[in-house]
Design a protein around this motif. Structure first.
Motif, PDB file in Angstrom:
ATOM      1  N   ALA A 294      -6.281   0.320  21.071  1.00  0.00           N
ATOM      2  CA  ALA A 294      -7.573  -0.339  20.943  1.00  0.00           C
ATOM      3  C   ALA A 294      -8.653   0.653  20.528  1.00  0.00           C
ATOM      4  CB  ALA A 294      -7.940  -1.011  22.265  1.00  0.00           C
ATOM      5  N   LYS A 295      -8.559   1.876  21.043  1.00  0.00           N
ATOM      6  CA  LYS A 295      -9.494   2.936  20.673  1.00  0.00           C
ATOM      7  C   LYS A 295      -8.695   4.089  20.076  1.00  0.00           C
ATOM      8  CE  LYS A 295     -12.832   1.765  24.297  1.00  0.00           C
ATOM      9  NZ  LYS A 295     -13.577   2.265  25.483  1.00  0.00           N
ATOM     10  N   GLY A 296      -8.425   3.990  18.810  1.00  0.00           N
ATOM     11  CA  GLY A 296      -7.626   5.032  18.157  1.00  0.00           C
ATOM     12  C   GLY A 296      -6.819   4.466  17.014  1.00  0.00           C
ATOM     13  N   GLY A 297      -5.763   5.177  16.653  1.00  0.00           N
ATOM     14  CA  GLY A 297      -4.912   4.757  15.560  1.00  0.00           C
ATOM     15  C   GLY A 297      -3.706   3.975  16.046  1.00  0.00           C
ATOM     16  N   SER A 298      -2.548   4.267  15.452  1.00  0.00           N
ATOM     17  CA  SER A 298      -1.336   3.537  15.820  1.00  0.00           C
ATOM     18  C   SER A 298      -0.130   4.447  15.652  1.00  0.00           C
ATOM     19  CB  SER A 298      -1.174   2.291  14.941  1.00  0.00           C
ATOM     20  OG  SER A 298      -1.006   2.661  13.575  1.00  0.00           O
ATOM     21  N   VAL A 299       0.944   4.104  16.370  1.00  0.00           N
ATOM     22  CA  VAL A 299       2.233   4.778  16.249  1.00  0.00           C
ATOM     23  C   VAL A 299       3.270   3.724  15.901  1.00  0.00           C
ATOM     24  CG1 VAL A 299       4.052   6.085  17.408  1.00  0.00           C
ATOM     25  CG2 VAL A 299       1.647   6.608  17.878  1.00  0.00           C
ATOM     26  N   THR A 300       3.922   3.879  14.771  1.00  0.00           N
ATOM     27  CA  THR A 300       4.990   2.986  14.328  1.00  0.00           C
ATOM     28  C   THR A 300       6.292   3.779  14.321  1.00  0.00           C
ATOM     29  OG1 THR A 300       3.405   1.848  12.904  1.00  0.00           O
ATOM     30  CG2 THR A 300       5.741   1.413  12.504  1.00  0.00           C
ATOM     31  N   VAL A 301       7.347   3.195  14.866  1.00  0.00           N
ATOM     32  CA  VAL A 301       8.619   3.909  15.014  1.00  0.00           C
ATOM     33  C   VAL A 301       9.687   3.230  14.155  1.00  0.00           C
ATOM     34  CG1 VAL A 301      10.406   4.683  16.609  1.00  0.00           C
ATOM     35  CG2 VAL A 301       8.013   4.633  17.350  1.00  0.00           C
ATOM     36  N   LEU A 302      10.198   3.969  13.172  1.00  0.00           N
ATOM     37  CA  LEU A 302      11.284   3.496  12.313  1.00  0.00           C
ATOM     38  C   LEU A 302      12.444   4.471  12.453  1.00  0.00           C
ATOM     39  CD1 LEU A 302      12.399   1.636  10.059  1.00  0.00           C
ATOM     40  CD2 LEU A 302      11.279   3.141   8.401  1.00  0.00           C
ATOM     41  N   THR A 303      13.596   3.965  12.865  1.00  0.00           N
ATOM     42  CA  THR A 303      14.737   4.835  13.131  1.00  0.00           C
ATOM     43  C   THR A 303      15.946   4.407  12.316  1.00  0.00           C
ATOM     44  OG1 THR A 303      15.719   3.532  14.927  1.00  0.00           O
ATOM     45  CG2 THR A 303      13.905   5.010  15.515  1.00  0.00           C
ATOM     46  N   VAL A 304      16.951   5.257  12.321  1.00  0.00           N
ATOM     47  CA  VAL A 304      18.285   4.897  11.822  1.00  0.00           C
ATOM     48  C   VAL A 304      19.211   4.804  13.018  1.00  0.00           C
ATOM     49  CG1 VAL A 304      20.303   5.699  10.551  1.00  0.00           C
ATOM     50  CG2 VAL A 304      18.034   5.898   9.518  1.00  0.00           C
ATOM     51  N   THR A 305      19.988   3.739  13.086  1.00  0.00           N
ATOM     52  CA  THR A 305      21.018   3.574  14.120  1.00  0.00           C
ATOM     53  C   THR A 305      22.321   3.256  13.416  1.00  0.00           C
ATOM     54  OG1 THR A 305      19.454   2.783  15.794  1.00  0.00           O
ATOM     55  CG2 THR A 305      21.775   2.237  16.106  1.00  0.00           C
ATOM     56  N   THR A 306      23.237   4.214  13.389  1.00  0.00           N
ATOM     57  CA  THR A 306      24.523   3.953  12.749  1.00  0.00           C
ATOM     58  C   THR A 306      25.431   3.195  13.703  1.00  0.00           C
ATOM     59  OG1 THR A 306      25.259   6.164  13.420  1.00  0.00           O
ATOM     60  CG2 THR A 306      24.429   5.913  11.184  1.00  0.00           C
ATOM     61  N   MET A 307      26.218   2.289  13.151  1.00  0.00           N
ATOM     62  CA  MET A 307      27.113   1.439  13.932  1.00  0.00           C
ATOM     63  C   MET A 307      28.552   1.884  13.700  1.00  0.00           C
ATOM     64  SD  MET A 307      25.343  -2.289  13.245  1.00  0.00           S
ATOM     65  CE  MET A 307      25.674  -2.217  11.472  1.00  0.00           C
ATOM     66  N   PRO A 308      29.173   2.575  14.637  1.00  0.00           N
ATOM     67  CA  PRO A 308      30.572   2.993  14.455  1.00  0.00           C
ATOM     68  C   PRO A 308      31.465   1.798  14.133  1.00  0.00           C
ATOM     69  CG  PRO A 308      29.615   4.084  16.365  1.00  0.00           C
ATOM     70  CD  PRO A 308      28.613   3.058  15.917  1.00  0.00           C
ATOM     71  N   GLY A 309      32.214   1.911  13.054  1.00  0.00           N
ATOM     72  CA  GLY A 309      33.099   0.817  12.673  1.00  0.00           C
ATOM     73  C   GLY A 309      32.380  -0.436  12.238  1.00  0.00           C
ATOM     74  N   ASP A 310      31.074  -0.307  11.873  1.00  0.00           N
ATOM     75  CA  ASP A 310      30.270  -1.471  11.487  1.00  0.00           C
ATOM     76  C   ASP A 310      30.265  -2.529  12.589  1.00  0.00           C
ATOM     77  OD1 ASP A 310      28.523  -2.793   9.860  1.00  0.00           O
ATOM     78  OD2 ASP A 310      30.038  -3.655   8.536  1.00  0.00           O
ATOM     79  N   ASP A 311      30.309  -2.057  13.843  1.00  0.00           N
ATOM     80  CA  ASP A 311      30.380  -2.938  15.012  1.00  0.00           C
ATOM     81  C   ASP A 311      28.998  -3.076  15.625  1.00  0.00           C
ATOM     82  OD1 ASP A 311      30.989  -4.379  17.251  1.00  0.00           O
ATOM     83  OD2 ASP A 311      32.105  -2.766  18.249  1.00  0.00           O
ATOM     84  N   ILE A 312      28.363  -4.225  15.408  1.00  0.00           N
ATOM     85  CA  ILE A 312      27.016  -4.427  15.938  1.00  0.00           C
ATOM     86  C   ILE A 312      27.010  -4.632  17.450  1.00  0.00           C
ATOM     87  CG2 ILE A 312      26.863  -6.950  15.753  1.00  0.00           C
ATOM     88  CD1 ILE A 312      24.046  -6.433  14.455  1.00  0.00           C
ATOM     89  N   THR A 313      28.204  -4.858  18.029  1.00  0.00           N
ATOM     90  CA  THR A 313      28.298  -4.998  19.490  1.00  0.00           C
ATOM     91  C   THR A 313      28.508  -3.645  20.163  1.00  0.00           C
ATOM     92  OG1 THR A 313      30.709  -5.344  19.522  1.00  0.00           O
ATOM     93  CG2 THR A 313      29.314  -7.274  19.187  1.00  0.00           C
ATOM     94  N   HIS A 314      28.572  -2.559  19.381  1.00  0.00           N
ATOM     95  CA  HIS A 314      28.656  -1.223  19.958  1.00  0.00           C
ATOM     96  C   HIS A 314      27.444  -1.014  20.876  1.00  0.00           C
ATOM     97  CE1 HIS A 314      28.212   3.190  20.045  1.00  0.00           C
ATOM     98  NE2 HIS A 314      29.529   3.218  19.869  1.00  0.00           N
ATOM     99  N   PRO A 315      27.589  -0.288  21.981  1.00  0.00           N
ATOM    100  CA  PRO A 315      26.493  -0.172  22.963  1.00  0.00           C
ATOM    101  C   PRO A 315      25.168   0.296  22.388  1.00  0.00           C
ATOM    102  CG  PRO A 315      28.515   0.695  23.899  1.00  0.00           C
ATOM    103  CD  PRO A 315      28.819   0.366  22.473  1.00  0.00           C
TER     104      PRO A 315
END
Length: 449
Positions: A294-315
């Motif tokens: 509200a009093k200041g700028g902003s922080v936006t977080v963009l990450t990479v998350t690799t999925m072993p075996g293309d498994d989206i149910t990986h923890p």
């Protein structure tokens, strides 16, 4: 000033972790070791190595030694510094590269006299936040048009090994409409680190970039500190200087694997696939740093998350999906429109962007979905209608003009191109869009290229 205390009885050495005996009552004194505090461990030949407290018990303290336990013996002296890890923060860190201990590794000027801030603090009070309502332009059509990145959003790029996610993340870093970019590399091979740095330098944005880098050959404890260092610096730029800060982190699966390795060494009871039971909390502590102040700028977080075996149910991706506000799904070299999602895009589409944005987004995705269905009919040798042929033509143009991650154009140009693409394949009445928008934006024959 903190009182430095020393102990010299090492009970156990396991990998990079040592356990030091603390005398009875040692935890009760004001100078007692505390969780996350730093210590200096004596090694053979008079050398020293930095360590961090990662576990406290009644009569002992466990420490993760940054440089490994080579040269540490059971009678090595351990001196506790009385404070947690800090990182340099000042305007001088822009255009600099640091390792996971916070030390510069770029050969630049000394920063030892610059102010330092503690890392790993709590998330900002929600009462000091405002609703996310401003767009971060990236000039990537599949983001700007279809899954808009919003200031203060926390969102990952889901992908698999072999995909160009690092190159894509670097491109967003140089094109994003942000005042400061804070980059955190976790477990990078040297080639990837060099590629990121070269990308920022050649694009002329290195002067507004801070890099915290942990290479694959570096200790894993430094890997666990990189996100906290990047986010601590980002918060300071946002709160104290009112900057719009974009934090880029790659790869959060490497961060989770580091947590897993430490928890196994600590003999903690493993949870799903050996990851620690507090994996969700560990990830959330970092992602929740995203905020629009509200009093200041902003922080936006963009990450990479690799999925072993293309498994989206990986923890790791599974827990990440419960924390973040959508995801960009990088698959087969393109941003998949059906696997991607931005839950905050409705806060800006049509409000901070052009009036036709929402209709163009919905219509083109509907038509592309129809094109996929028509292609399946074609593959199974079913008879195609004239409309099916139009859909297939549209699908080919859509993939070529929008889905390629190398496409670079402003939002307004992308919206105009979407109208031209629809006009090349369909009659106005086939679009099922608001008539006033068709009258205003649909290209007439003389306008079509």
């Amino acid at each position: 000033m903190s009182i430095l205390i020393s102990y010299s009885k090492v009970l156990e050495i396991a990998g990079d972790i040592i356990r030091v005996e603390v005398p009875a009552g040692g935890h009760d004194s004001d100078a007692a070791p505390r969780f996350n505090d730093l210590a200096v461990v004596q090694t053979a030949g008079g050398g020293q190595s930095l360590a961090q407290v990662i576990d406290l018990k009644e009569r002992s303290v466990a420490l993760q030694v940054f440089r490994g336990t080579k040269g540490v013996s059971t009678d090595s002296q351990v001196r506790f510094l009385g404070h947690p890890m800090t990182v340099t923060y000042s305007g001088n860190i822009l255009g600099r590269v640091f390792r996971g201990t916070g030390e510069p590794i770029d050969g630049g000027p000394d920063l030892s006299q610059d102010p330092r801030v503690t890392i790993g603090g709590p998330s900002v009070n929600p009462m000091r936040r405002v609703l996310a309502s401003k767009m971060i332009r990236t000039n990537v059509p599949m983001i700007d048009v279809y899954n808009t990145l919003v200031e203060s959003q926390k969102i990952p790029i889901f992908s698999v090994s072999g995909e160009p996610f690092n190159a894509f993340l670097g491109r967003i870093g140089i094109q994003a409409d942000a005042d400061v970019v804070v980059f955190g590399g976790l477990g990078l091979i040297f080639d990837d680190y060099y590629a990121f740095r070269k990308t920022f330098e050649e694009a002329g944005v290195f002067h507004r970039t801070v890099m915290f880098v942990n290479l694959a050959s570096d200790p894993i404890v430094e890997r666990m500190l990189i996100p906290d260092m990047a986010l601590a610096v980002a918060e300071r730029f946002a709160v104290e200087e009112g900057k719009r800060v974009l934090v880029l982190l790659t790869d959060m699966t490497a961060f989770a694997d580091a947590l897993k390795e430490v928890s196994i060494a600590m003999d903690q009871v493993p949870a799903n696939r050996g990851y620690p039971g507090d994996l969700y909390s560990q990830l959330a502590r970092r992602y929740e740093k995203a905020a629009d102040y509200a009093k200041g700028g902003s922080v936006t977080v963009l990450t990479v998350t690799t999925m072993p075996g293309d498994d989206i149910t990986h923890p790791v991706p599974d827990n990440t999906g419960y924390i973040t506000e959508g995801q960009f799904y990088l698959h087969n070299g393109v941003i998949d429109p059906f696997g991607s999602l931005s839950r905050l895009k409705q806060n800006v589409i049509g409000k901070r962007t052009r009036e036709d944005h929402n209709q163009v987004m919905n219509t083109t995705i509907r038509l592309y979905s129809g094109a996929r269905d028509a292609q399946q009919k074609q593959a199974m040798a079913f008879e195609l209608s004239d409309y099916d042929q139009k859909l297939i033509r549209f699908g080919e143009l859509f993939r070529q003009r929008f889905m390629d991650i190398n496409v670079d154009m402003p939002l307004e140009a992308a919206l105009d191109l979407a109208w031209r693409t629809m006009a090349e394949c369909f009659e106005p009445q086939e679009l099922l869009m608001k008539q006033e928008l068709i009258d205003k934006y649909f290209p007439r024959p003389t306008q079509q290229v």
